[in-house]
Design a protein around this motif. Structure first.
Motif, PDB file in Angstrom:
ATOM      1  N   HIS A 104      25.018 -66.716 -20.222  1.00 32.03           N
ATOM      2  CA  HIS A 104      24.120 -66.559 -19.087  1.00 32.03           C
ATOM      3  C   HIS A 104      23.051 -65.556 -19.446  1.00 32.03           C
ATOM      4  O   HIS A 104      23.339 -64.399 -19.777  1.00 32.03           O
ATOM      5  CB  HIS A 104      24.926 -66.083 -17.865  1.00 32.03           C
ATOM      6  CG  HIS A 104      24.155 -66.183 -16.583  1.00 32.03           C
ATOM      7  ND1 HIS A 104      24.260 -65.232 -15.588  1.00 32.03           N
ATOM      8  CD2 HIS A 104      23.284 -67.118 -16.142  1.00 32.03           C
ATOM      9  CE1 HIS A 104      23.475 -65.591 -14.583  1.00 32.03           C
ATOM     10  NE2 HIS A 104      22.873 -66.742 -14.910  1.00 32.03           N
ATOM     11  N   THR A 105      21.778 -65.967 -19.379  1.00 35.20           N
ATOM     12  CA  THR A 105      20.657 -65.128 -19.840  1.00 35.20           C
ATOM     13  C   THR A 105      20.113 -64.225 -18.763  1.00 35.20           C
ATOM     14  O   THR A 105      19.111 -63.526 -18.996  1.00 35.20           O
ATOM     15  CB  THR A 105      19.537 -66.024 -20.373  1.00 35.20           C
ATOM     16  OG1 THR A 105      19.117 -66.898 -19.318  1.00 35.20           O
ATOM     17  CG2 THR A 105      20.004 -66.844 -21.557  1.00 35.20           C
ATOM     18  N   GLY A 106      20.685 -64.280 -17.565  1.00 31.74           N
ATOM     19  CA  GLY A 106      20.190 -63.446 -16.472  1.00 31.74           C
ATOM     20  C   GLY A 106      21.312 -63.018 -15.567  1.00 31.74           C
ATOM     21  O   GLY A 106      22.488 -63.033 -15.933  1.00 31.74           O
ATOM     22  N   VAL A 107      20.930 -62.655 -14.326  1.00 29.68           N
ATOM     23  CA  VAL A 107      21.882 -62.243 -13.301  1.00 29.68           C
ATOM     24  C   VAL A 107      21.646 -63.131 -12.072  1.00 29.68           C
ATOM     25  O   VAL A 107      20.486 -63.361 -11.685  1.00 29.68           O
ATOM     26  CB  VAL A 107      21.707 -60.750 -12.940  1.00 29.68           C
ATOM     27  CG1 VAL A 107      22.666 -60.359 -11.807  1.00 29.68           C
ATOM     28  CG2 VAL A 107      21.930 -59.877 -14.155  1.00 29.68           C
ATOM     29  N   ASP A 108      22.754 -63.617 -11.453  1.00 30.75           N
ATOM     30  CA  ASP A 108      22.643 -64.466 -10.256  1.00 30.75           C
ATOM     31  C   ASP A 108      22.978 -63.633  -9.029  1.00 30.75           C
ATOM     32  O   ASP A 108      24.032 -62.968  -8.959  1.00 30.75           O
ATOM     33  CB  ASP A 108      23.610 -65.642 -10.334  1.00 30.75           C
ATOM     34  CG  ASP A 108      23.175 -66.663 -11.381  1.00 30.75           C
ATOM     35  OD1 ASP A 108      22.009 -66.588 -11.813  1.00 30.75           O
ATOM     36  OD2 ASP A 108      24.010 -67.537 -11.748  1.00 30.75           O
ATOM     37  N   PHE A 109      22.042 -63.688  -8.024  1.00 26.45           N
ATOM     38  CA  PHE A 109      22.241 -63.019  -6.735  1.00 26.45           C
ATOM     39  C   PHE A 109      22.451 -64.103  -5.672  1.00 26.45           C
ATOM     40  O   PHE A 109      21.530 -64.884  -5.385  1.00 26.45           O
ATOM     41  CB  PHE A 109      21.039 -62.141  -6.372  1.00 26.45           C
ATOM     42  CG  PHE A 109      20.829 -60.988  -7.308  1.00 26.45           C
ATOM     43  CD1 PHE A 109      21.513 -59.783  -7.125  1.00 26.45           C
ATOM     44  CD2 PHE A 109      19.947 -61.093  -8.382  1.00 26.45           C
ATOM     45  CE1 PHE A 109      21.307 -58.722  -7.995  1.00 26.45           C
ATOM     46  CE2 PHE A 109      19.745 -60.035  -9.242  1.00 26.45           C
ATOM     47  CZ  PHE A 109      20.435 -58.837  -9.057  1.00 26.45           C
ATOM     48  N   ALA A 110      23.672 -64.197  -5.086  1.00 26.83           N
ATOM     49  CA  ALA A 110      23.956 -65.208  -4.057  1.00 26.83           C
ATOM     50  C   ALA A 110      23.375 -64.787  -2.727  1.00 26.83           C
ATOM     51  O   ALA A 110      23.532 -63.630  -2.308  1.00 26.83           O
ATOM     52  CB  ALA A 110      25.453 -65.435  -3.923  1.00 26.83           C
ATOM     53  N   ALA A 111      22.676 -65.693  -2.048  1.00 27.71           N
ATOM     54  CA  ALA A 111      22.080 -65.436  -0.731  1.00 27.71           C
ATOM     55  C   ALA A 111      21.809 -66.780  -0.053  1.00 27.71           C
ATOM     56  O   ALA A 111      21.656 -67.800  -0.729  1.00 27.71           O
ATOM     57  CB  ALA A 111      20.799 -64.629  -0.874  1.00 27.71           C
ATOM     58  N   PRO A 112      21.734 -66.810   1.271  1.00 27.38           N
ATOM     59  CA  PRO A 112      21.457 -68.067   1.977  1.00 27.38           C
ATOM     60  C   PRO A 112      20.080 -68.613   1.622  1.00 27.38           C
ATOM     61  O   PRO A 112      19.167 -67.855   1.256  1.00 27.38           O
ATOM     62  CB  PRO A 112      21.546 -67.680   3.461  1.00 27.38           C
ATOM     63  CG  PRO A 112      22.346 -66.419   3.493  1.00 27.38           C
ATOM     64  CD  PRO A 112      22.038 -65.694   2.221  1.00 27.38           C
ATOM     65  N   VAL A 113      19.933 -69.932   1.759  1.00 23.71           N
ATOM     66  CA  VAL A 113      18.636 -70.565   1.512  1.00 23.71           C
ATOM     67  C   VAL A 113      17.603 -69.986   2.470  1.00 23.71           C
ATOM     68  O   VAL A 113      17.852 -69.843   3.674  1.00 23.71           O
ATOM     69  CB  VAL A 113      18.737 -72.097   1.698  1.00 23.71           C
ATOM     70  CG1 VAL A 113      17.357 -72.738   1.588  1.00 23.71           C
ATOM     71  CG2 VAL A 113      19.673 -72.690   0.666  1.00 23.71           C
ATOM     72  N   GLY A 114      16.444 -69.629   1.931  1.00 25.28           N
ATOM     73  CA  GLY A 114      15.367 -69.069   2.752  1.00 25.28           C
ATOM     74  C   GLY A 114      15.308 -67.563   2.750  1.00 25.28           C
ATOM     75  O   GLY A 114      14.403 -66.981   3.363  1.00 25.28           O
ATOM     76  N   THR A 115      16.274 -66.923   2.070  1.00 25.16           N
ATOM     77  CA  THR A 115      16.233 -65.448   1.995  1.00 25.16           C
ATOM     78  C   THR A 115      15.023 -65.009   1.158  1.00 25.16           C
ATOM     79  O   THR A 115      14.775 -65.558   0.080  1.00 25.16           O
ATOM     80  CB  THR A 115      17.529 -64.913   1.361  1.00 25.16           C
ATOM     81  OG1 THR A 115      18.644 -65.338   2.159  1.00 25.16           O
ATOM     82  CG2 THR A 115      17.508 -63.396   1.281  1.00 25.16           C
ATOM     83  N   PRO A 116      14.227 -64.033   1.613  1.00 22.69           N
ATOM     84  CA  PRO A 116      13.025 -63.613   0.865  1.00 22.69           C
ATOM     85  C   PRO A 116      13.372 -63.025  -0.512  1.00 22.69           C
ATOM     86  O   PRO A 116      14.386 -62.351  -0.666  1.00 22.69           O
ATOM     87  CB  PRO A 116      12.381 -62.557   1.773  1.00 22.69           C
ATOM     88  CG  PRO A 116      12.930 -62.837   3.140  1.00 22.69           C
ATOM     89  CD  PRO A 116      14.314 -63.348   2.929  1.00 22.69           C
ATOM     90  N   ILE A 117      12.507 -63.297  -1.476  1.00 16.73           N
ATOM     91  CA  ILE A 117      12.637 -62.767  -2.839  1.00 16.73           C
ATOM     92  C   ILE A 117      11.405 -61.896  -3.103  1.00 16.73           C
ATOM     93  O   ILE A 117      10.258 -62.365  -2.937  1.00 16.73           O
ATOM     94  CB  ILE A 117      12.732 -63.900  -3.879  1.00 16.73           C
ATOM     95  CG1 ILE A 117      13.963 -64.777  -3.594  1.00 16.73           C
ATOM     96  CG2 ILE A 117      12.785 -63.327  -5.296  1.00 16.73           C
ATOM     97  CD1 ILE A 117      14.016 -66.023  -4.468  1.00 16.73           C
ATOM     98  N   TYR A 118      11.638 -60.660  -3.553  1.00 14.42           N
ATOM     99  CA  TYR A 118      10.536 -59.695  -3.760  1.00 14.42           C
ATOM    100  C   TYR A 118      10.371 -59.407  -5.258  1.00 14.42           C
ATOM    101  O   TYR A 118      11.321 -59.520  -6.048  1.00 14.42           O
ATOM    102  CB  TYR A 118      10.814 -58.396  -3.013  1.00 14.42           C
ATOM    103  CG  TYR A 118      11.016 -58.613  -1.509  1.00 14.42           C
ATOM    104  CD1 TYR A 118       9.921 -58.799  -0.680  1.00 14.42           C
ATOM    105  CD2 TYR A 118      12.295 -58.626  -0.978  1.00 14.42           C
ATOM    106  CE1 TYR A 118      10.107 -58.995   0.680  1.00 14.42           C
ATOM    107  CE2 TYR A 118      12.492 -58.816   0.382  1.00 14.42           C
ATOM    108  CZ  TYR A 118      11.393 -59.019   1.217  1.00 14.42           C
ATOM    109  OH  TYR A 118      11.574 -59.228   2.545  1.00 14.42           O
ATOM    110  N   ALA A 119       9.150 -59.015  -5.623  1.00 15.14           N
ATOM    111  CA  ALA A 119       8.863 -58.676  -7.032  1.00 15.14           C
ATOM    112  C   ALA A 119       9.613 -57.404  -7.421  1.00 15.14           C
ATOM    113  O   ALA A 119       9.541 -56.390  -6.728  1.00 15.14           O
ATOM    114  CB  ALA A 119       7.361 -58.505  -7.235  1.00 15.14           C
ATOM    115  N   ALA A 120      10.390 -57.502  -8.550  1.00 11.99           N
ATOM    116  CA  ALA A 120      11.127 -56.320  -9.024  1.00 11.99           C
ATOM    117  C   ALA A 120      10.197 -55.315  -9.703  1.00 11.99           C
ATOM    118  O   ALA A 120      10.494 -54.119  -9.751  1.00 11.99           O
ATOM    119  CB  ALA A 120      12.236 -56.743  -9.975  1.00 11.99           C
ATOM    120  N   SER A 121       9.055 -55.841 -10.228  1.00 12.52           N
ATOM    121  CA  SER A 121       8.083 -54.965 -10.878  1.00 12.52           C
ATOM    122  C   SER A 121       6.712 -55.554 -10.679  1.00 12.52           C
ATOM    123  O   SER A 121       6.562 -56.729 -10.311  1.00 12.52           O
ATOM    124  CB  SER A 121       8.400 -54.828 -12.378  1.00 12.52           C
ATOM    125  OG  SER A 121       8.267 -56.094 -13.005  1.00 12.52           O
TER     126      SER A 121
END
Length: 408
Positions: A312-329
């Motif tokens: 796995h080349t990344g990290v998976d964050f579980a959340a309901p469909v439609g949850t906002p995603i923000y820029a980490a940087s």
């Protein structure tokens, strides 16, 4: 009726017509049987008489004439007309062409003189005055008569003949009534026979319909049986698939639990080594892309394969469909839409790229500059995905690194 005879030959032999013979014998068809007895009506014609009494003339019957119409036409009574024509055979049947004697003056009985008869003998026989008889018939001498001459006997009426004709009429009416009664009885028998035939036919039809119903009912029950069997087999297949799906979900859940336990152990083991690296990495400032989300799969090898690899080349964050995603940087958006991670967004800054995958939709466009904490899109499950989550990945110089070294 003899061999070779027919109605036409008999009519020619007796000087009458086929229709008269048929009428006299109540024949509906001209067919005859050998030995059959026929009544042949003889039409008396005036030309066969040698002498007519004075005041007597001949009436030729036409179509539509009847005894009553001729009687009324000449002002006679029935007994007077019958007495003038005692040879008539019926009060009802008048054949066209028949010649009737009509007395215009004196009424009485008209007889044909036979061989050996004279006015005296006939007057004595009928009880009439010979002088009156001679006067009425215009005779100069009582012997002035010849064979076949017609003689009018005044005052004498053919009551016996009329009575016989009435009796004959009653007999014919009775015979006609019996024939009609017999015909009605025959029609009734035919009706009963036809009714029996129709009832039998109806019985056969009901039996045929009942057999058709039984066949239809059997086919329907058989079809229902097949449908129940098919539905039961479909249910068994669905139950088998459901059990297999449950087993697969349980296996995935166990794998995820094991992966989380491994990640937790890995994080504890590497926490000390990551302190220095994080300190240097956080100089650029990274934030959580989905604050409060649960990590379901970390960076590194795992127990199941996706896309031909178990790394796995990344990290998976579980959340309901439609949850906002923000820029980490902060950085510049270099990809927004479908890509290698379903619907994904790439943000580049220098030699570092952050990847946000499996979104339901994006909120930025290519070339847009974003700051840490800006809205990039929403959690989804596009691309190769087992459930709604965000795949967050960090690449340095084109090579993936452990995102936990950059996250707070």
């Amino acid at each position: 009726m003899e061999q070779g005879e027919s109605l036409s030959s008999i009519a020619r032999a007796y000087g009458t017509s086929v229709r008269r013979i048929q009428h006299a014998n109540s024949l509906k068809a001209p067919n005859l049987k050998l030995g059959q007895i026929l009544r042949v009506p003889i039409v008396v014609r005036a030309e066969t008489h040698r002498r007519l009494p004075p005041g007597v003339f001949v009436h030729v019957v036409k179509e539509g004439d009847s005894l009553s119409s001729i009687r009324d036409r000449y002002g006679l009574t029935t007994i007077e007309l019958i007495s003038a024509n005692p040879y008539l055979e019926s009060l009802d049947r008048m054949e066209a062409g028949t010649e009737l004697l009509i007395p215009s003056a004196v009424r009485g009985l008209i007889v044909r003189v036979k061989q050996g008869q004279d006015a005296v003998s006939l007057a004595e026989y009928y009880g009439s005055d010979v002088g009156r008889l001679a006067q009425v018939n215009g005779l100069e001498s009582p012997t002035d008569l010849g064979e076949n001459d017609l003689l009018l006997i005044p005052g004498v009426m053919a009551e016996t003949t009329l009575g016989a004709l009435h009796a004959k009429r009653e007999h014919e009416l009775e015979r006609k009534r019996k024939l009609e009664q017999y015909a009605r009885y025959q029609r009734y028998l035919a009706y009963l026979k036809d009714k029996q035939r129709r009832e039998l036919q109806a019985k056969y039809e009901r039996q045929a319909k009942y057999e058709q119903y039984l066949a239809w009912k059997e086919r329907r029950e058989q079809q229902a049986k097949y449908e129940r069997q098919a539905k039961y087999e479909q249910y068994l297949a669905w139950l088998k698939d459901r059990k297999a799906e449950q087993a697969r979900e349980e296996a995935i859940a166990r794998q995820r639990a094991a992966e989380q336990a491994r990640l937790a152990a890995q994080q504890r083991a590497s926490s000390a080594r990551a302190v220095v690296t994080r300190a240097s990495s956080r100089s650029g400032g990274y934030g959580m892309p989905v604050p409060g989300a649960r990590v379901t799969s970390g960076y590194g090898p795992r127990n199941f394969w996706i896309g031909g690899s178990n790394f796995h080349t990344g990290v998976d964050f579980a959340a309901p469909v439609g949850t906002p995603i923000y820029a980490a940087s902060s950085g510049t958006v270099t990809a927004s839409g479908w890509g290698g991670y379903g619907i994904n967004v790439f943000v580049d800054v220098g030699n570092t790229r952050t990847i946000y995958g499996h979104m339901s939709r994006t909120a930025v466009h290519v070339g847009q500059n974003v700051e840490r904490g800006d809205l990039l899109g929403y959690v989804g499950c596009t691309g190769i995905c087992t459930g709604p989550h965000l795949h967050f990945e960090v690449q340095v110089n084109g090579r993936h690194v452990n995102p936990f070294n950059y996250l707070p």
